[in-house]
Each structure stands twice: as C-alpha cells, then as structure tokens.
Design a protein around this motif. Structure first.
Motif, PDB file in Angstrom:
ATOM      1  N   PHE A 223       1.004  -1.283  -0.088  1.00 15.32           N
ATOM      2  CA  PHE A 223      -0.324  -0.033   0.001  1.00 15.32           C
ATOM      3  C   PHE A 223       1.023   1.582  -0.069  1.00 15.32           C
ATOM      4  N   ALA A 224       1.928   0.888   0.982  1.00 14.80           N
ATOM      5  CA  ALA A 224       2.639   2.555   1.329  1.00 14.80           C
ATOM      6  C   ALA A 224       3.462   2.613  -0.754  1.00 14.80           C
ATOM      7  N   ALA A 225       3.787   1.523  -1.022  1.00 13.34           N
ATOM      8  CA  ALA A 225       5.070   1.898  -1.953  1.00 13.34           C
ATOM      9  C   ALA A 225       4.285   1.800  -3.624  1.00 13.34           C
ATOM     10  N   TYR A 280      10.566  -8.805  -4.484  1.00 17.12           N
ATOM     11  CA  TYR A 280      10.402  -7.544  -3.907  1.00 17.12           C
ATOM     12  C   TYR A 280      10.631  -6.373  -3.690  1.00 17.12           C
ATOM     13  N   ALA A 281      12.257  -6.437  -2.813  1.00 16.17           N
ATOM     14  CA  ALA A 281      12.979  -5.683  -2.793  1.00 16.17           C
ATOM     15  C   ALA A 281      14.136  -5.689  -4.378  1.00 16.17           C
ATOM     16  N   LEU A 282      13.572  -6.200  -4.799  1.00 15.72           N
ATOM     17  CA  LEU A 282      15.012  -6.127  -6.338  1.00 15.72           C
ATOM     18  C   LEU A 282      13.471  -5.199  -7.288  1.00 15.72           C
ATOM     19  N   ALA A 283      12.382  -5.557  -7.192  1.00 23.83           N
ATOM     20  CA  ALA A 283      11.670  -4.844  -8.289  1.00 23.83           C
ATOM     21  C   ALA A 283      11.345  -3.490  -7.408  1.00 23.83           C
ATOM     22  N   LEU A 284      11.470  -3.220  -6.600  1.00 21.05           N
ATOM     23  CA  LEU A 284      11.044  -1.726  -5.962  1.00 21.05           C
ATOM     24  C   LEU A 284      12.855  -0.936  -5.739  1.00 21.05           C
ATOM     25  N   LEU A 322       2.361  -2.695 -11.140  1.00 21.80           N
ATOM     26  CA  LEU A 322       1.823  -4.769 -11.187  1.00 21.80           C
ATOM     27  C   LEU A 322       2.771  -5.293 -10.346  1.00 21.80           C
ATOM     28  N   LYS A 323       4.230  -5.132  -9.727  1.00 22.72           N
ATOM     29  CA  LYS A 323       4.532  -5.431  -8.843  1.00 22.72           C
ATOM     30  C   LYS A 323       3.880  -5.457  -7.203  1.00 22.72           C
ATOM     31  N   VAL A 401       1.044 -11.297  14.552  1.00 20.88           N
ATOM     32  CA  VAL A 401      -0.388 -11.891  13.241  1.00 20.88           C
ATOM     33  C   VAL A 401      -1.199 -12.407  14.604  1.00 20.88           C
ATOM     34  N   PRO A 402      -2.127 -11.882  14.089  1.00 23.12           N
ATOM     35  CA  PRO A 402      -3.807 -12.344  14.243  1.00 23.12           C
ATOM     36  C   PRO A 402      -4.090 -13.868  13.948  1.00 23.12           C
ATOM     37  N   ASP A 403      -4.151 -14.361  15.322  1.00 24.36           N
ATOM     38  CA  ASP A 403      -4.370 -15.950  15.295  1.00 24.36           C
ATOM     39  C   ASP A 403      -5.518 -16.311  14.272  1.00 24.36           C
ATOM     40  N   GLY A 404      -4.059 -16.954  13.505  1.00 23.84           N
ATOM     41  CA  GLY A 404      -5.347 -17.494  12.439  1.00 23.84           C
ATOM     42  C   GLY A 404      -5.013 -16.965  10.720  1.00 23.84           C
ATOM     43  N   ASP A 405      -3.996 -16.146  11.093  1.00 21.84           N
ATOM     44  CA  ASP A 405      -3.875 -15.635  10.005  1.00 21.84           C
ATOM     45  C   ASP A 405      -2.189 -15.154   9.553  1.00 21.84           C
ATOM     46  N   HIS A 406      -2.430 -16.358   8.977  1.00 22.65           N
ATOM     47  CA  HIS A 406      -0.888 -17.330   8.778  1.00 22.65           C
ATOM     48  C   HIS A 406       0.029 -16.552   7.508  1.00 22.65           C
ATOM     49  N   GLU A 407      -0.902 -15.303   6.576  1.00 28.91           N
ATOM     50  CA  GLU A 407      -0.246 -14.781   5.904  1.00 28.91           C
ATOM     51  C   GLU A 407       0.057 -13.539   6.604  1.00 28.91           C
ATOM     52  N   GLY A 408       0.303 -12.916   7.485  1.00 28.38           N
ATOM     53  CA  GLY A 408       0.490 -11.870   8.227  1.00 28.38           C
ATOM     54  C   GLY A 408      -0.581 -10.337   7.096  1.00 28.38           C
ATOM     55  N   ALA A 409      -1.577 -10.222   7.738  1.00 31.84           N
ATOM     56  CA  ALA A 409      -1.983  -9.994   6.581  1.00 31.84           C
ATOM     57  C   ALA A 409      -1.973  -8.363   6.406  1.00 31.84           C
ATOM     58  N   LEU A 410      -1.569  -8.076   8.179  1.00 34.41           N
ATOM     59  CA  LEU A 410      -1.628  -6.859   8.286  1.00 34.41           C
ATOM     60  C   LEU A 410      -0.284  -6.369   8.777  1.00 34.41           C
ATOM     61  N   THR A 411       1.119  -7.098   8.272  1.00 36.45           N
ATOM     62  CA  THR A 411       1.933  -7.031   8.781  1.00 36.45           C
ATOM     63  C   THR A 411       2.948  -6.869   7.842  1.00 36.45           C
ATOM     64  N   ARG A 412       3.047  -7.883   6.654  1.00 36.74           N
ATOM     65  CA  ARG A 412       4.143  -7.903   5.983  1.00 36.74           C
ATOM     66  C   ARG A 412       3.966  -6.963   4.132  1.00 36.74           C
TER      67      ARG A 412
END
Length: 412
Positions: A223-225, A280-284, A322-323, A401-412
């Motif tokens: 979002f920030a990027a 991702y870092a390389l794309a940025l 796109l990235k 990371v919220p319980d059950g959210d193994h993707e880390g939706a708020l963090t990664r």
C-alpha cells in the motif's frame, strides 16, 4: 530454479485458451478507456473554452474528480465484496453512462457539467477493482500476472487511441462526441449483463467469516509503496505537458505519450512472468531507479531527453505498479476486489499529493528561470524516499500476526 522456470507458462500459454467471458472483459477493458479518453483528457479545454469556466475553477474541479476516481476504488472494492463482482460492474457502468449523458445535457445547461464529470469518475472508481478481481477469479498465482498485464495493456491501448479519435470533435462537435460515447457505454453495459454471476463464489477469501471494513487487513508495505510510486510518477503525468510544450511542441508531447502507452501495451505482458518472480525488494529498487533516471533525464529539456526519459519512467512504473498489486494480493487475506480497492486508494492519495506538492515545486522552479530543476528534485525524491519503506517494513514485521492469519495480512 531452472526447473521451476521451465514449468512456468509463457505468456501465450498463460492466457489461452481464454473463456468467452474473459475475452469480453478484455475487450471491455479496451472499449471503456477508449470512450472515457475520448472525453476526459479534453475536459479542461471543454470547461474553459466551451463553457467559459475560469482556469482556477477548472483546476479545482479536475483535482476533485481525480481524487474521486482513484481513491473511490476503496468503496468499489467494498461494494464488490458485498454484492458480487458482476453486479458492482453493472452499477458502475450505469453510473458512468449517466455521467456521459449528463455531459451531453450540459451543452444546454453548463452547471450540470461538474456533476456529470464527478459521476463518470465515481463510475470508474466502482468499476476497476471489480473488473480486475473478475479477470483473475479462479486463476492460479503463476498465471495472474499475465491476466493482470493483459488487462492493463487493453486499458492503455484504449487510453492511447481515444484522444486520437476525439481530438477533431471536442470543440467543433462536442454533442456528437458525447452522444457517441454514451451509446458506447450503453452497449458495453448491456454486454456485462451476459457475464456469469460470481456472487457467492469469491466475495470473501477462505477463512473470512465476517465482512470487515474496507481498510481492515491492508497489506501495509505494498500500500505504502503504491502510494509513493504514484506520487513520484504523477510528477511526470501532471506536469510533462506544460514542460514539453515549452521545450518542444504539443505534437511532440503527443508522441511521448504514444511511446509510453505503447511500452505498457507491449512490454508489461511480456515481462509479467519475470516481474512476478522478481524479489519484491529488487522490483522496488529497479522501479524507483528507472523513475529516478527518467525524471533526471527530462531536466535536459531536449527532444531526445523527453523521449528517453519518458521511456525510462514508463519502464519503471511497469515494474512498480504490477509488482505492488501482485504483492498486495499475496500478502492480504482480504478478497481480491477489496485488495484492488485498497491499492486504488493508495494510488489516489499519491496522485493527489503529487498534484499539490509537485505544483508548488514546479512554481518554485519557474521562479528560478529553469524548470529543469523540478525534474531533478523529483528524481532526488525517487532515491531518498524509497528507503523509508525499509523502515516501514521492519516495523510492520514486528507487529503481531492475528491468530489464524498465517499470511500476516496486516504486517507483511
């Protein structure tokens, strides 16, 4: 790594065979910007020359319209999450068709033009997140970049062709132009009625039991990027016209835009697989470096610099835009439509900030007698601001990371 690359489909294999509904959606992704860009790029001229509005008023109207069109995507994503993708696209097209019909009526009652323009932007805000989500519905991760880049290519093709068709008619026959665009949108809306419904199939991702708010679960770093990428890119989008006309001509400015659109249409689909695999870092790094090099080159002010600089900027934004979308989809647990809406909100915030802050910088550079300084300052920002994303990334990684959210939706 070699075996993995060998298993990945090429562009043609990733896209074909293409089901009938998706063929129509890609055609619509060309026709909708075609009709829109037969009108919207000329609105400043139409409002000022034809309807007699002052340039200051026109600037405020266009700024508000742009903010609505981009940032309203957050509403479009939330609506699609609630009522489904096809229904959201239909309502969006009805709203947008009403807006173009309002522009036709504004020829007799000019004050209606402002509301009509805002309506067209509201329709665009509602439509695009649902369109993108429908396009990638049921598509596996390896094929998603090809579908998204094909949609982007169709959109840019429409944006490139629309002004070429409409230019001779904007001031001489605006009634004919607005009527033709309204008829086009009526036909496209009717076609969307035949699309298969998607309600209940992917309004939420697995594991979502309730309907949270539109900003819940936003993938912070993409979002920030995205906001930063649009902020920097829109220095080019907002101010190149004034600069290019001063140093070359309006016709040459059109050539630069045509080159940029052509690069997106041709390069992004071909490079979509490479962009997906790129860390991702390389794309940025690649994307922001391309923006920096292109913006710095514009400072030279000659025709070669305008062409090469525009090309480098476009190649940078091909990678970044796109990235960032792909990363947001990967990192978030929200539905695809909501994720695209969140990314549109980021784009709107960045574009708006570019208009406000970039405008002040351009005025300052004019006072120095050398507007080339504006592009050098923009290029410097491309190098100085992105490292702040690393700080954001570290802080986000420290959030629980919220319980059950193994993707880390708020963090990664």
């Amino acid at each position: 790594m070699v075996e993995r690359a060998a298993r990945e489909p090429g562009l043609r294999a990733a896209l074909f065979p293409l089901p009938g509904p998706l063929r129509f959606l890609l055609l619509s992704s060309f026709l909708i910007p075609l009709g829109s860009f037969m009108v919207l790029p000329f609105m400043s001229v139409f409002l000022h020359e034809r309807l007699g509005m002052g340039l200051g008023t026109v600037g405020v109207i266009l700024a508000v319209a742009s903010l609505v069109q981009f940032s309203g995507g957050i509403v479009g994503g939330a609506l699609a999450d609630r009522i489904g993708l096809r229904r959201t696209m239909l309502w969006a097209l009805v709203v947008r068709t009403a807006g173009f019909a309002g522009l036709l009526l504004a020829l007799r009652w000019p004050p209606l033009a402002v509301g009509a323009l805002v309506l067209t932007c509201c329709g665009a805000a509602l439509y695009l997140p649902a369109n993108k989500a429908y396009l990638v519905h049921g598509v596996d991760d390896e094929r998603r970049p090809a579908f998204l880049s094909a949609g982007n290519a169709a959109l840019n093709a429409g944006m490139a062709v629309g002004p070429l068709i409409a230019g001779p008619f904007v001031l001489s026959s605006p009634g004919f132009l607005f009527a033709a665009v309204t008829a086009l949108f009526i036909a496209v809306t009717a076609g969307h009625l035949r699309l298969p419904a998607t309600e209940g199939q992917h309004a939420t991702k697995p594991g979502e039991t309730a309907r949270p708010g539109p900003l819940t679960g936003v993938a912070i770093l993409p979002f920030a990027a995205n906001a930063l990428a649009f902020y920097l890119y829109f220095h080019f989008q907002h101010f190149l016209a004034v600069y290019a006309v001063e140093h070359a001509s309006s016709a040459f400015y059109s050539m630069v835009l045509l080159l940029c659109f052509t690069l997106v249409i041709v390069v992004q689909p071909l490079a979509s697989g490479l962009i997906r695999r790129m860390p991702y870092a390389l794309a940025l790094t690649v994307g922001f470096t391309g923006l920096a090099a292109g913006l710095a080159l514009l400072a030279a002010g000659n025709r070669t610099a305008l062409l090469v600089g525009g090309a480098l900027i476009t190649l940078g934004d091909i990678v970044l835009f796109l990235k960032n979308d792909l990363e947001a989809l990967r990192r978030s647990s929200r539905s695809d439509a909501v994720v695209f809406g969140q990314q549109r909100l980021a784009a709107g915030l960045g574009a708006c900030a570019s208009g406000v802050l970039g405008g002040q910088l351009y005025v300052l550079s004019e006072h120095t007698g050398n507007t080339g300084w504006f592009w050098l300052l923009a290029a410097a920002q491309c190098l100085l601001l992105p490292p702040l994303l690393l700080v954001l990334r570290r802080r986000a990684a420290q959030l629980p990371v919220p319980d059950g959210d193994h993707e880390g939706a708020l963090t990664r």
